[in-house]
Design an enzyme around this catalytic site. Sequence first.
Site, mmCIF file in Angstrom:
data_model
loop_
_atom_site.group_PDB
_atom_site.id
_atom_site.type_symbol
_atom_site.label_atom_id
_atom_site.label_comp_id
_atom_site.label_asym_id
_atom_site.label_seq_id
_atom_site.Cartn_x
_atom_site.Cartn_y
_atom_site.Cartn_z
ATOM 1 N N ASP A 1 0.807 -1.226 0.000
ATOM 2 C CA ASP A 1 0.000 0.000 0.000
ATOM 3 C C ASP A 1 0.842 1.279 0.000
ATOM 4 O O ASP A 1 0.302 2.372 0.042
ATOM 5 C CB ASP A 1 -0.957 0.003 1.208
ATOM 6 C CG ASP A 1 -0.234 -0.151 2.535
ATOM 7 O OD1 ASP A 1 0.946 -0.562 2.527
ATOM 8 O OD2 ASP A 1 -0.843 0.132 3.574
ATOM 9 N N GLU B 1 12.934 -4.325 11.552
ATOM 10 C CA GLU B 1 14.033 -3.885 10.684
ATOM 11 C C GLU B 1 15.374 -4.134 11.371
ATOM 12 O O GLU B 1 16.324 -4.631 10.761
ATOM 13 C CB GLU B 1 13.873 -2.394 10.350
ATOM 14 C CG GLU B 1 12.597 -2.038 9.571
ATOM 15 C CD GLU B 1 11.335 -1.899 10.436
ATOM 16 O OE1 GLU B 1 11.428 -2.096 11.677
ATOM 17 O OE2 GLU B 1 10.261 -1.607 9.870
#
Length: 342
Positions: A201, A286
């Site tokens: 998205d 991450e």
Amino acid sequence: MKRLVHPRRFVQFYLVLVTCAVILLLANYAAWCPEEEEIKAGQDLLETYRERIREADVTINQLNAKLRARPSLESIHKHQNEYIPGLPMIYLITPTHSRLEQKADLVRLSYTLLHVYNIHWIIIEDSDIKTPVVSNFLKTSGLNYTHRNVKTPPEVKLTDTDPNWLKPRGVLQRNAGLQWLRETALKKKLEPAVVYFADDDNTYSMQLFEEMRYTRKVSVWPVGLVGGLRYESPIVVRGTVTGWFTYWKPQRPFAMDMAGFAVNVRLLLQHPNAQFTNAVQRGYQESTLLSGLGVMLSDLEPKANGCSKILVWHTRTEKTKLKNEDKMKQKLGRGSDLNMEV
Ligand code: UDP
Ligand code: MN
């Protein structure tokens, strides 16, 4: 004194001369003035040439229009599949899950990817099966892709009523993508290549892909519209990343969004166990992967003009409210056709 010519003779001679000249003129007039038929033929010829000029104008206009026209989807697809030797490949890992807006998001992302050379889309559905919506979409997308699926177990799955930050999203799917990439890289030479985690998205500039393409280890850049800020960014001092511009948990080893970095595939192969996990606290996905890959702050390569440009935006698609479907049923006895793929 005897006159040489008598004046009367002179006048007579003059009259004869003038008469002859007039006769001569009249006699030649017919020759000078073209026949009517010839005039007509000349006019016809002129009209023929005018017509040819008009036709040429039409052809020129048509060619101009062709030059300016968008290439057909078919020609874009052909173009996409041309492999350009020597240009490092980009492997894009995208987790995707079923929702009303899924196809719209995927179509939009695919149109960005069609502009990028040497790109391979690894798309992993958060689902028990490969759904027809995604399968059919990919078949006609014109992109090089690998389609896999793995379902997030219910205990870690975000529900419709959970706030979106409650649980990590796309973890198993990204890991499945990494697994495919490592397996494939062992079977055939994929390098030089880079891997990027692209949520379905977000909004990506075409330029972003060219920035990441020549990543030596890990490249980084700012991400727009994220972390409750206009943007988050690595802090760069004299070409080196020294920290993170972020409000939220700046103490994280790599305090950036998933959209903010790309990794050289070689690094994945050197650290075969590095991956994401559902077992870490919020915001540490991450950092988990990059720490697992043995990355240090000094390894990071700032891109996007020394992290001064936003080339990716963490946009989020608004959830569609179907408030009139029920009203429609009451009014007409039926809602919209559920066989219609949206
Ligand atoms: N995603 C998924 N399963 C889920 C929720 C999300 O695979 O249950 C995918 C989603 O399609 C997207 C990525 O994981 O590609 C990140 O999710 P989302 O965009 O909802 O996260 P946010 O925008 O909140 O960071
Ligand atoms: Mn998102």
